[in-house]
Design an enzyme around this catalytic site. Structure first.
Site, PDB file in Angstrom:
ATOM      1  N   ASP A   1      -3.433 -18.227   0.810  1.00 48.64           N
ATOM      2  CA  ASP A   1      -4.449 -18.923   0.004  1.00 48.64           C
ATOM      3  C   ASP A   1      -5.163 -19.976   0.848  1.00 48.64           C
ATOM      4  O   ASP A   1      -6.382 -20.115   0.816  1.00 48.64           O
ATOM      5  CB  ASP A   1      -3.843 -19.526  -1.285  1.00 48.64           C
ATOM      6  CG  ASP A   1      -2.536 -20.266  -1.064  1.00 48.64           C
ATOM      7  OD1 ASP A   1      -2.000 -20.230   0.070  1.00 48.64           O
ATOM      8  OD2 ASP A   1      -2.033 -20.885  -2.024  1.00 48.64           O
TER       9      ASP A   1
ATOM     10  N   LYS B   1       2.787 -15.415   2.475  1.00 51.29           N
ATOM     11  CA  LYS B   1       2.936 -16.194   1.242  1.00 51.29           C
ATOM     12  C   LYS B   1       4.430 -16.505   1.095  1.00 51.29           C
ATOM     13  O   LYS B   1       5.076 -16.154   0.103  1.00 51.29           O
ATOM     14  CB  LYS B   1       2.371 -15.375   0.060  1.00 51.29           C
ATOM     15  CG  LYS B   1       2.258 -16.124  -1.254  1.00 51.29           C
ATOM     16  CD  LYS B   1       1.233 -17.251  -1.271  1.00 51.29           C
ATOM     17  CE  LYS B   1       1.345 -18.042  -2.561  1.00 51.29           C
ATOM     18  NZ  LYS B   1       0.543 -19.284  -2.540  1.00 51.29           N
TER      19      LYS B   1
ATOM     20  N   ASP C   1      -6.408  -6.748   4.229  1.00 56.42           N
ATOM     21  CA  ASP C   1      -7.543  -6.090   3.561  1.00 56.42           C
ATOM     22  C   ASP C   1      -8.491  -7.149   3.009  1.00 56.42           C
ATOM     23  O   ASP C   1      -9.704  -7.111   3.226  1.00 56.42           O
ATOM     24  CB  ASP C   1      -7.017  -5.193   2.436  1.00 56.42           C
ATOM     25  CG  ASP C   1      -8.146  -4.503   1.691  1.00 56.42           C
ATOM     26  OD1 ASP C   1      -9.071  -4.002   2.349  1.00 56.42           O
ATOM     27  OD2 ASP C   1      -8.109  -4.484   0.441  1.00 56.42           O
TER      28      ASP C   1
ATOM     29  N   TYR D   1       0.824  -1.210   0.000  1.00 57.48           N
ATOM     30  CA  TYR D   1       0.000   0.000   0.000  1.00 57.48           C
ATOM     31  C   TYR D   1       0.854   1.255   0.000  1.00 57.48           C
ATOM     32  O   TYR D   1       0.440   2.296  -0.496  1.00 57.48           O
ATOM     33  CB  TYR D   1      -0.899   0.034   1.241  1.00 57.48           C
ATOM     34  CG  TYR D   1      -2.240  -0.617   1.063  1.00 57.48           C
ATOM     35  CD1 TYR D   1      -2.342  -1.949   0.674  1.00 57.48           C
ATOM     36  CD2 TYR D   1      -3.406   0.095   1.298  1.00 57.48           C
ATOM     37  CE1 TYR D   1      -3.575  -2.544   0.541  1.00 57.48           C
ATOM     38  CE2 TYR D   1      -4.641  -0.501   1.160  1.00 57.48           C
ATOM     39  CZ  TYR D   1      -4.724  -1.818   0.787  1.00 57.48           C
ATOM     40  OH  TYR D   1      -5.949  -2.406   0.653  1.00 57.48           O
TER      41      TYR D   1
HETATM   42  C1  IPM Z   1     -10.333  -0.926   4.139  1.00 49.64           C
HETATM   43  C2  IPM Z   1     -10.616  -0.326   2.790  1.00 49.64           C
HETATM   44  C3  IPM Z   1      -9.442   0.555   2.418  1.00 49.64           C
HETATM   45  C4  IPM Z   1      -8.214  -0.324   2.318  1.00 49.64           C
HETATM   46  C5  IPM Z   1      -9.629   1.383   1.142  1.00 49.64           C
HETATM   47  C6  IPM Z   1     -10.861   2.252   1.222  1.00 49.64           C
HETATM   48  C7  IPM Z   1      -8.412   2.210   0.820  1.00 49.64           C
HETATM   49  O1  IPM Z   1     -10.834  -1.322   1.862  1.00 49.64           O
HETATM   50  O2  IPM Z   1     -10.212  -0.160   5.116  1.00 49.64           O
HETATM   51  O3  IPM Z   1     -10.229  -2.143   4.231  1.00 49.64           O
HETATM   52  O4  IPM Z   1      -7.959  -0.966   1.301  1.00 49.64           O
HETATM   53  O5  IPM Z   1      -7.489  -0.392   3.294  1.00 49.64           O
HETATM   54 MG    MG Z   2     -10.876  -3.294   2.667  1.00 54.03          MG
END
Ligand code: IPM
Ligand code: MG
Length: 356
Positions: free
Chosen positions: A224, A192, A248, A142
């Protein structure tokens, strides 16, 4: 109690309805528990783009830096789908995480007894599920370098870099172990490592970090396989600790097996003020109609009281009130069925207040 400052960021879509409702619940519990809470509103996401031209304005950043805790609704919506990638509404969320150093995201996934039937999975698989996902939130792919587009030998490509440092992994593992110590003492680290170098480091650091914690049992699982176990045998999990991207994905999967994603809260914590928000999104299609379920936000407010203000009794009061309202058969549109009582977003909040 001294004044505690809470910044409320409604965001977009149903954000305003659910944060208004949760704020009223906080007000009520504050009166009953003798807490002194002060609220301030701030813009983020599409709402901020409309007013300031950017998703996370300086005003919001300075407000959150100076508060005790942040309560957020949700951001995003089709209205801002076409803005340039660097000012997308989601950037507000990532920016808040980075600015406040919110490196740990806690997503408790519980299947409440009265809602077992709502799960897409069989009753015996979901009854009693109680998992805490601890997701690393300020590192990994990210936040690594990225390239939106480049041309190499005449071929266009784009890339994102997954990168983790030893201190980043160590501190998230500590959060997971400390949480597990108050639960069933089991940590599953998800990676992974059969393919990714960053996962092999992750695994090595996990094994090292857990040595500080006597009585915590750690196991490793490939992502997975974890995705599969989450629907086959979710009760096996106590605490899951994983990277930003895997967390996520797995947290959405875990949330949906409860059948009631509108009910799930989350906390993002770091060294400064923490941020609390429901797991679900801004649901622009149902915004402004009183259809949204405010319970995820109300339970996030309870987490705020527990973790940021150390007000365990007040937090429990909210949680028990929510349980009672559900046990009485009140449901917002998302969970309504024949024989139950349908209520609006605001009515649901008022009922919770009544039981506090
Ligand atoms: C979450 C959301 C966010 C992320 C988005 C909105 C950037 O999906 O908080 O899980 O990917 O972290
Ligand atoms: Mg999310």
């Amino acid at each position: 109690m001294s004044v505690k400052k809470i910044v409320v960021i409604p965001g977009d879509g149903i954000g305003t309805e659910i944060t208004d409702t949760a704020q009223r619940v906080l007000d009520t519990v504050a009166k009953k528990s003798n807490l002194n809470l002060e609220f301030q509103n701030a813009f983020a996401g599409g709402a901020a783009i409309d007013v300031y031209g950017v998703p996370l304005p300086e005003e919001t950043l300075s407000a959150v830096r100076a508060c005790d805790a942040v309560l957020l609704g949700a951001v995003g919506g089709p209205k801002w789908d076409k803005v340039s990638p660097d000012i997308r509404p989601e950037k507000a969320i990532l920016g808040l995480r980075k600015a406040l150093g919110l490196y740990a995201n806690l997503r408790p996934i519980r299947v409440s007894e009265v809602l077992t039937d709502y799960s897409p999975l069989k009753n015996e698989i979901v009854a009693g599920v109680d998992v805490l996902i601890v997701r690393e939130l300020t590192g990994g792919i990210y936040f690594g370098d990225k390239c939106e587009s480049e041309t190499v030998n005449g071929v266009e490509q784009a890339w994102d870099r997954e990168i983790y440092t030893v201190p980043e992994i160590t501190r998230i593992v500590r959060v997971a172990c400390e949480a597990a110590a108050k639960r069933r003492g089991q940590v599953t680290s998800v990676d992974k490592a059969n393919v990714l170098a960053s996962s092999r480091l992750w695994r090595r650091v996990v094994d090292q970090a857990v040595k500080e914690y006597a009585g915590i049992e750690v196991s490793h699982m490939y992502v997975d396989n974890c995705a599969m176990q989450m629907v086959l045998a979710p009760k096996k999990f106590d605490v899951i600790v994983t990277s930003n991207l895997f967390g996520d994905i797995l947290s959405d999967e875990a949330a949906v097996i409860t059948g009631s994603i509108g009910m799930l809260p989350s906390a993002s914590i770091g060294d400064g003020p923490s941020l609390y928000e429901p797991i679900h999104g801004s649901a622009p299609d149902i915004a402004g109609q009183g259809l949204a379920n405010p319970i995820g936000t109300i339970l996030s407010a309870a987490m705020l009281l527990r973790f940021s203000l150390n007000e365990e009794a007040a937090a429990t009061r909210i949680e028990q009130a929510v349980d009672q309202v559900l046990a009485q058969g009140y449901r917002t549109a998302d969970l309504y069925r024949d024989g139950l009582t349908k209520v609006s977003t605001e009515e649901m909040g008022r009922l919770v207040e009544k039981y506090i």
